[in-house]
Design a protein around this motif. Structure first.
Motif, short mmCIF file in Angstrom:
data_model
loop_
_atom_site.label_atom_id
_atom_site.label_comp_id
_atom_site.label_asym_id
_atom_site.label_seq_id
_atom_site.Cartn_x
_atom_site.Cartn_y
_atom_site.Cartn_z
N THR A 109 0.85 -1.21 0.00
CA THR A 109 0.13 0.21 -0.18
C THR A 109 1.01 1.22 0.02
OG1 THR A 109 -0.11 0.08 2.50
CG2 THR A 109 -1.62 -1.22 1.17
N ASP A 110 0.39 2.29 -0.52
CA ASP A 110 1.00 3.41 -0.43
C ASP A 110 1.44 4.12 0.89
OD1 ASP A 110 1.20 3.34 -3.10
OD2 ASP A 110 -0.51 5.06 -3.52
N SER A 111 0.17 3.86 1.80
CA SER A 111 0.51 4.36 2.98
C SER A 111 1.47 3.76 3.82
CB SER A 111 -0.93 4.04 4.10
OG SER A 111 -1.29 2.81 3.97
N TYR A 112 1.54 2.38 3.49
CA TYR A 112 2.69 1.63 4.14
C TYR A 112 4.13 2.12 3.61
CZ TYR A 112 5.69 -2.44 5.52
OH TYR A 112 6.63 -3.11 6.18
N ALA A 113 4.01 2.49 2.29
CA ALA A 113 5.52 3.02 1.75
C ALA A 113 5.72 4.30 2.43
CB ALA A 113 5.09 3.25 0.38
N LEU A 114 4.99 5.39 2.57
CA LEU A 114 5.09 6.39 3.28
C LEU A 114 5.71 6.22 4.64
CD1 LEU A 114 2.21 8.80 1.83
CD2 LEU A 114 4.49 8.54 1.17
N GLU A 115 5.09 5.42 5.39
CA GLU A 115 5.64 5.12 6.79
C GLU A 115 7.03 4.39 6.68
OE1 GLU A 115 4.44 5.58 9.52
OE2 GLU A 115 2.52 6.42 9.10
N LEU A 116 7.33 3.70 5.71
CA LEU A 116 8.70 3.28 5.71
C LEU A 116 9.72 4.51 5.26
CD1 LEU A 116 8.04 -0.08 3.59
CD2 LEU A 116 9.09 0.07 5.92
N ILE A 117 9.30 5.37 4.49
CA ILE A 117 10.21 6.27 4.17
C ILE A 117 10.33 7.15 5.51
CG2 ILE A 117 10.07 8.92 2.76
CD1 ILE A 117 8.54 7.35 0.81
N ARG A 118 9.39 7.47 6.25
CA ARG A 118 9.55 8.07 7.42
C ARG A 118 10.80 7.28 8.20
NH1 ARG A 118 4.75 10.70 10.68
NH2 ARG A 118 3.89 8.40 10.72
N TYR A 119 10.34 5.80 8.45
CA TYR A 119 11.12 5.16 9.42
C TYR A 119 12.52 5.10 8.89
CZ TYR A 119 13.07 0.98 10.67
OH TYR A 119 14.17 0.00 11.00
N ILE A 120 12.80 5.12 7.27
CA ILE A 120 13.99 5.16 6.98
C ILE A 120 15.00 6.32 7.38
CG2 ILE A 120 15.65 5.00 4.77
CD1 ILE A 120 13.33 2.96 3.95
N ALA A 121 14.08 7.33 7.36
CA ALA A 121 14.57 8.52 7.68
C ALA A 121 15.01 8.89 8.74
CB ALA A 121 13.61 10.01 7.01
N LEU A 122 14.43 8.32 9.70
CA LEU A 122 14.51 8.62 11.27
C LEU A 122 15.43 7.47 11.74
CD1 LEU A 122 10.76 9.61 12.44
CD2 LEU A 122 12.83 10.94 12.20
N ASN A 123 16.00 6.71 11.03
CA ASN A 123 16.92 5.57 11.43
C ASN A 123 18.18 6.25 12.16
OD1 ASN A 123 17.90 2.26 10.35
ND2 ASN A 123 15.77 3.08 11.04
N THR A 214 16.38 -1.19 20.40
CA THR A 214 16.92 -2.58 19.94
C THR A 214 18.25 -2.45 20.24
OG1 THR A 214 17.21 -1.82 17.79
CG2 THR A 214 15.13 -2.58 18.04
N LEU A 215 18.98 -3.70 20.29
CA LEU A 215 20.48 -4.00 20.45
C LEU A 215 21.11 -3.14 19.27
CD1 LEU A 215 20.68 -7.58 22.09
CD2 LEU A 215 20.90 -5.33 23.23
N GLN A 216 20.56 -3.49 17.88
CA GLN A 216 20.98 -2.75 16.75
C GLN A 216 21.23 -1.38 16.93
OE1 GLN A 216 22.05 -4.86 13.56
NE2 GLN A 216 23.10 -2.89 14.05
N ALA A 217 20.03 -0.81 17.37
CA ALA A 217 20.08 0.75 17.63
C ALA A 217 21.35 1.14 18.54
CB ALA A 217 18.82 1.25 18.13
#
Length: 236
Positions: A109-123, A214-217
């Protein structure tokens, strides 16, 4: 037990991520990051991929991409193997760079894609590497909001069109959308920079067990491996 085949088809959108072997760093110098970007550009020319969002962290990377043809496995094999060869040559080392298979999730879905764009930007922010997403140089967010020229492989038009037909208005809306995620983080938990100011086992446990990092973060923030973080967290 046999591995499940990748779900891939013409026009699919994927969130892809790959981690260094034993959670080691896959970028040691700016030259490594430039080599990765050049390799990604080459993959996109060969495969026709369109990158909507990307971020090079320390021990891993994220990609949100469209595959006009069903060639995700081919492209990922080329990307990881070609970059590993370049990394090993730059640092005069041998052996595997990446840990096992890459991870991938189908975006439906486009909404999931936008959430991922935000997630990746905030990593980088959630890992405590920078205070603001626009401060991180090694990803697509700065280009998406107009602070840097876009890499040849980055497709900014689709992302901006999700927010507004005017690129200037769309960039403002994208900036607000990403910062909303940051505001929600600020309300819910302290930053890793504050939690890990003394780098003690108790601080690591609090960041992990109480605040949910997370341990990764934590490893990315401290610049060490996940295994080392876990070992430190066991000390009393």
């Amino acid at each position: 037990m046999p591995r499940r085949p990748r779900i891939t088809f013409d026009g699919a959108i994927h969130h892809v991520y790959t981690t260094g072997v034993r959670h080691s760093h896959i970028y040691l110098t700016p030259d490594d990051r430039s080599a990765f970007s050049c390799t990604l550009a080459e993959v996109c020319r060969r495969s026709g991929w369109q990158i909507y969002s990307d971020c090079q962290m320390g021990t891993h990377y994220h990609l949100l991409l469209l595959t006009p043809r069903a060639n995700l496995p081919y492209g990922m094999q080329f990307l990881n193997s070609a970059y590993a060869v370049r990394f090993n040559r730059l640092h005069e080392v041998e052996g595997h760079l990446f840990k096992g298979r890459y991870g991938s999730r189908l975006v439906t879905t486009d909404s999931y894609a936008l959430e991922l764009i935000r997630y990746i930007a905030l990593n980088p922010v959630r890992s405590g590497l920078v205070d603001r997403p626009e401060d991180w140089r090694w990803g697509s967010y700065r280009a998406l909001v107009g602070l840097d020229p876009a890499e040849s492989y980055l497709s900014t038009s689709w992302v901006l069109e999700q927010f507004h037909e005017s690129p200037a208005h769309a960039r403002r809306s994208l900036t607000e959308f990403v910062r909303m995620g940051l505001d929600m983080d600020d309300l819910s938990r302290p930053s890793l920079g504050r939690l890990l100011s003394d780098d003690s086992p108790a601080s690591i446990r609090r960041a992990r067990d109480v605040c949910g990092y997370t341990l990764q973060a934590i490893a990315d923030h401290l610049g060490i491996s996940v295994t080392t973080v876990w070992r430190r967290s066991q000390r009393r």
